[in-house]
Design a protein around this motif. Structure first.
Motif, short mmCIF file in Angstrom:
data_model
loop_
_atom_site.label_atom_id
_atom_site.label_comp_id
_atom_site.label_asym_id
_atom_site.label_seq_id
_atom_site.Cartn_x
_atom_site.Cartn_y
_atom_site.Cartn_z
N TYR A 61 0.85 -1.19 0.00
CA TYR A 61 0.00 0.00 0.00
C TYR A 61 0.89 1.25 0.00
CZ TYR A 61 -5.04 0.44 0.56
OH TYR A 61 -6.37 0.59 0.33
N ASP A 120 -14.11 -9.62 -4.15
CA ASP A 120 -14.10 -8.29 -3.55
C ASP A 120 -15.46 -7.58 -3.57
OD1 ASP A 120 -14.10 -7.83 -6.21
OD2 ASP A 120 -12.14 -6.87 -6.30
N TRP A 121 -16.41 -8.14 -4.32
CA TRP A 121 -17.74 -7.53 -4.31
C TRP A 121 -18.69 -8.24 -3.33
CZ3 TRP A 121 -15.88 -10.78 -8.04
CH2 TRP A 121 -16.59 -11.94 -8.27
N ASN A 122 -18.16 -9.23 -2.65
CA ASN A 122 -19.01 -10.05 -1.80
C ASN A 122 -18.37 -10.16 -0.41
OD1 ASN A 122 -20.92 -11.81 -0.91
ND2 ASN A 122 -20.08 -13.59 -1.95
N PHE A 148 -8.66 -3.21 -0.51
CA PHE A 148 -8.69 -1.81 -0.06
C PHE A 148 -9.36 -1.73 1.31
CE2 PHE A 148 -8.84 -1.53 -4.75
CZ PHE A 148 -7.61 -0.93 -4.94
N SER A 173 -7.36 -6.91 -7.52
CA SER A 173 -8.67 -6.35 -7.92
C SER A 173 -9.76 -7.39 -8.14
CB SER A 173 -8.60 -5.50 -9.19
OG SER A 173 -7.62 -4.56 -9.08
N ARG A 174 -9.43 -8.67 -8.16
CA ARG A 174 -10.47 -9.66 -8.41
C ARG A 174 -11.02 -10.23 -7.11
NH1 ARG A 174 -7.39 -9.67 -12.64
NH2 ARG A 174 -8.37 -9.95 -14.68
N TYR A 192 -10.22 3.50 -14.44
CA TYR A 192 -9.51 2.61 -13.50
C TYR A 192 -8.67 3.45 -12.54
CZ TYR A 192 -6.01 -0.94 -12.13
OH TYR A 192 -5.18 -1.78 -11.43
N ILE A 233 -9.25 3.56 -8.57
CA ILE A 233 -8.16 3.11 -7.68
C ILE A 233 -7.73 4.26 -6.76
CG2 ILE A 233 -5.67 2.57 -7.69
CD1 ILE A 233 -6.82 0.08 -8.47
N HIS A 236 -10.26 4.71 -4.05
CA HIS A 236 -10.18 3.66 -3.02
C HIS A 236 -9.00 3.90 -2.10
CE1 HIS A 236 -13.34 1.17 -4.45
NE2 HIS A 236 -12.77 0.85 -5.58
N MET A 270 -10.78 -5.17 -18.75
CA MET A 270 -11.07 -6.12 -17.65
C MET A 270 -10.74 -5.50 -16.30
SD MET A 270 -12.08 -9.04 -19.04
CE MET A 270 -11.60 -10.46 -18.13
N GLU A 324 -13.42 -4.99 -13.33
CA GLU A 324 -13.24 -5.56 -11.99
C GLU A 324 -13.38 -4.47 -10.93
OE1 GLU A 324 -12.95 -8.60 -11.09
OE2 GLU A 324 -12.54 -9.62 -12.98
N GLU A 325 -12.81 -3.30 -11.22
CA GLU A 325 -12.89 -2.20 -10.26
C GLU A 325 -14.32 -1.71 -10.09
OE1 GLU A 325 -10.91 -0.63 -8.09
OE2 GLU A 325 -9.62 -2.32 -8.53
N ARG A 349 -16.92 -3.46 -10.25
CA ARG A 349 -17.73 -4.45 -9.56
C ARG A 349 -17.66 -4.27 -8.04
NH1 ARG A 349 -17.20 -10.55 -11.57
NH2 ARG A 349 -15.09 -10.25 -10.84
N MET A 350 -16.63 -3.58 -7.59
CA MET A 350 -16.46 -3.44 -6.13
C MET A 350 -17.49 -2.52 -5.50
SD MET A 350 -12.40 -3.26 -5.53
CE MET A 350 -12.54 -2.91 -3.80
#
Lengths: 578, 198
Positions: free
Chosen positions: A313, A362-364, A408, A438-439, B28, B32, B35, B190, B194-195, B197-198
């Motif tokens: 980070y 990361d969405w769940n 994050f 990110s996934r 993106y 990012i 976040h 992609m 993915e970002e 979806r958060m």
């Protein structure tokens, strides 16, 4: 942290494979990277094996011969010893040990004894030094100097042996490097790098604790490293083998004894003499979750990723540097009186680190579900294999928590989630935040010494005390019932048999010590292995004062633990917490 | 006013894909940045963020990626600017000195690679290094140079048979070109998806 991962023995080699898999494209016709393959966390590694046959029968030929400069490579532990070696002949005739033994038949005491002789027998030392050009030990020095050292930053800082140079020149010949200008263009990461950035700043051993090559080599190699660099960070990841008979039909008792001897030796080497921390995983838990060894190896790799991730980070860049991590592992609480602390410092034993890992999309899910996935829900002590704990333990007994997290998250929120679950104070939680991919988001929590402080905890299935009590009891039973088998190993000479008998059966020997360890586990004392034992040399002695210190420290911990549990019980009764 | 040519419509479609890639990249970064700003606890500069996000993808992948972007530009120029079929005033045939030379096509290709290609090679892999590129995606990227070579061969054939026009070759050239573009932009698209979806 950029470890040199050393897989030792058959299981160690399999565990190492995913760590060294090339994440770059395979172009088939040419490899622009040469030997500098892309791995997760930029780790490097080597497989050390004693059985030449195991190396030759690799189906996928994943490992090449590191002596020929192939990478990833294997190194035969006794590769430097000739068939007609005078050192080996001396060893065979006097002690009955064979440097070129093809495996060790699940006898951890074999390698333990073998390495001790090299430290004690002056004639052997002279012979070895003369035959192997200054090496004190024909096996461990060879593995360290030829196999591991060239991959570490020590090789760039200190003196490089002639043999190191031979290996590196062989490597460079094979890799056919690109012209430097083109190489820099294709590999922007090397633009500002020196040799050190490509090499490893610590060692991580991977081995199964089943009593074979893996079990026996960690301590001797660590000793060889310590001679070169006393504070070089060394960690070990040991896999306790599953219950029941394993594939080569070795009984559980024999494997447990081997594991206990190995653990005993690893955990009673004082600071600066052995490893800096032992990460323990339980093969039984992994076996319940996965059907085959390959899936288990994959899981180990996934679980270690948060630790290896180099994308820190912003603002957290330096904290996971290997030396800093080592200091955190050894750090003691300052609450003890100065005199006690001084005494303990002198006998500081490496901590046991229990890894707890969990991943979620990361969405769940949120941070709480992530931490609970790793450590289990509050109050769930015995959830073997159902949560992220990779070794049975009660997180509430941990001295510290080292949290490696990808995703994050706010620092304070992470600490709060871990505090809520473990009851640790904020100062005892160290967080290493990584950016991840990110996934998914995942967390690896290393719990330091999550045991002790409670009488009778060994009866609770799912505690660390319970698991250790089980294997120690099995080992004692095996020692008692198998004297002939232990002492009459075909090659042992009478001198060795005598020392082995003393080590196993004499008053103060390993059997006695293990009985003591059982009592310590039952009474909640920490640590439960307290005294270094040797087969041939003189074992360490624990003074009365030090015994007293350990007991008083332990009492304090017990009172704290009982008070905390009682307070929690009352609060739950009143419905204040759930 | 006559309707725009079919090839121009496809060019617009291709530009939309390209713009989508750029929007994904910008999006993106914004996501990012937001976040990290929320969670880092410190002010994070652009440079620090770049440093933190940087990831190695390997020399082999970088080589293929740079080669593919360079070939993409060559394939695009060959397809649209080789013959007077689409842009009658601005094409390779309008420079007879080069077009009639033995190495005219190679010179055109080299010029494209040297000027815009080298710029693309400098910036695009660097931009890509801020994204996670899975091994599957890396293996997919191997298709890009193959598709682009097919596209280039189609264009060369069209140039050779001109003034005869073969729409099958042109369409094949375009399809392979746009497929390669999508593959090359996949890490950006992609990553942004993915970002989101958060």
């Amino acid at each position: 942290m950029k470890p040199c991962i050393v897989g030792i023995g058959g299981a160690g080699g399999s565990m190492l494979k995913p760590f060294l898999q090339n994440l770059d494209l395979n172009l088939m016709i040419h490899d622009f990277a040469g030997n500098d393959r892309l791995t997760y966390g930029d780790v490097k590694g080597i497989w050390l094996e004693s059985q030449t046959a195991d190396v030759e029968k690799q189906k996928d030929h994943y490992y090449g011969n590191s002596i020929k400069g192939q990478y990833p490579g294997y190194l035969i532990c006794h590769g430097g010893v000739n068939e007609d070696s005078s050192t080996n002949t001396f060893l065979k005739n006097k002690y009955g040990f064979d440097l070129k033994a093809q495996g060790y038949d699940r006898r951890a005491e074999y390698l333990k004894g073998l390495f001790e002789i090299f430290e004690l027998d002056e004639n052997l030392k002279r012979l070895c030094s003369h035959e192997f050009g200054g090496y004190d030990n024909a096996l461990s020095d060879y593995m360290w100097k030829i196999g591991i050292r060239p991959l570490t930053i020590i090789s760039t800082g200190g003196s490089t042996s002639v043999k190191d140079e031979t290996v590196s020149s062989a490597k460079s010949k094979r890799s056919k490097p690109l012209p430097e200008l083109l190489r820099c263009f294709l590999k922007p990461r090397n633009l500002n790098s020196d040799q050190n950035t490509k090499r490893c700043d610590c060692i991580l051993f991977l081995a199964s604790l089943g009593g074979g090559t893996g079990t026996g080599f960690i301590n001797p190699i660590s000793s060889a490293v310590r001679l070169d660099e006393p504070i070089f960070p060394i960690f070990a990841l040991g896999m306790l083998t599953e219950k029941g008979e394993d594939s080569p039909q070795t009984s559980e008792g024999q494997r447990d004894l081997a594991a206990v001897i190995a653990l005993y030796d690893l955990l009673t080497k004082e600071s600066g003499k052995g490893i800096d921390g032992l990460i323990l995983m339980d093969g039984q838990i992994l076996k319940e979750r996965f059907e085959n060894y390959s899936a288990m190896d994959g899981m180990i790799y996934e679980a270690m990723k948060p630790l290896l991730d180099i994308r820190n980070y912003p603002g957290d860049e330096q904290q996971d540097e290997a030396q800093a991590f080592r200091r955190v592992l050894w750090d003691r609480d300052a609450k003890n009186p100065m005199e006690q602390e001084d005494a303990i410092q002198k006998r500081l034993f490496p901590p046991v680190l229990i890894p707890c890992y969990y991943t979620q999309p990361d969405w769940n899910g949120d941070l709480k579900s992530l931490v609970e996935g790793a450590l289990g829900k509050k109050g769930h002590v015995s959830s073997l294999g159902l949560d992220g704990r990779l070794f049975p333990c009660d997180p509430e007994k941990a001295e510290r928590a080292l949290v490696f997290i990808r995703g994050f998250f706010e620092l304070t929120e992470i600490k709060k989630a871990v505090m809520d679950r473990t009851g640790l104070s904020e100062g005892k939680i160290k967080v290493y935040r990584k950016l991840g991919d990110s996934r998914s988001e995942d967390v690896l929590i290393l719990l330091r010494n999550p045991y002790g402080g409670e009488i009778g905890a060994h009866k609770d299935k799912g505690t660390l005390e319970w698991r250790f009590h089980d294997i120690i009891a099995e080992s004692i039973e095996y020692i008692e019932k198998n004297e002939m088998n232990i002492l009459s190993y075909h090659s042992y000479k009478p001198l060795t048999k005598e020392y082995m008998w003393k080590y196993f059966y004499q008053s103060g020997g390993i059997k006695d010590q293990l009985y003591k360890s059982l009592k310590y586990l039952e009474s909640g004392r920490k640590p439960f292995f307290c005294r270094e034992l040797r087969i041939f040399g003189e074992s360490a002695k624990l003074s009365q004062a030090e015994e007293q210190i350990m007991v008083s420290t332990n009492l304090e911990e017990q009172i704290t633990c009982i008070s905390r549990r009682e307070a929690e019980r009352l609060l739950m009764e009143k419905g204040i917490i759930h | 006013m006559s309707p725009p040519r079919y090839e121009i419509l496809l060019l617009i479609a291709m530009l939309i894909v390209l713009i989508l890639g750029i929007i994904s990249h910008v999006g993106y970064w914004i996501r990012i940045n937001s976040h990290i700003s929320k969670t880092a606890g410190i002010d994070v500069g652009k440079q620090d963020l770049r440093k933190a996000l940087h990831m190695h993808h390997g020399s082999n992948f970088n080589t293929i990626y740079i080669t593919s972007w360079s070939l993409l530009l060559v394939a695009f120029i060959y397809l649209y600017f080789m013959t007077p079929q689409i842009f009658s005033g601005l094409n390779y045939f309008s420079i007879p000195n080069i077009a009639s030379g033995s190495f005219g096509l190679a010179a055109l290709g080299a010029a494209v690679i040297l000027i815009p290609g080298s710029l693309a090679a400098l910036f695009i892999p660097r931009a890509c290094s801020y994204y996670t590129v899975t091994r599957r995606m890396k293996r997919m990227s191997l298709l890009a140079p193959v598709l682009l070579i097919i596209s280039i061969f189609c264009s060369i054939n069209l140039g050779s048979i001109y003034p005869t026009i073969d729409s099958l070759y042109w369409n094949l050239g375009f399809v392979t070109l746009i497929l390669a573009l999508v593959i090359l932009l996949a890490p950006f698209i992609m990553g942004f998806a993915e970002e989101m979806r958060m």
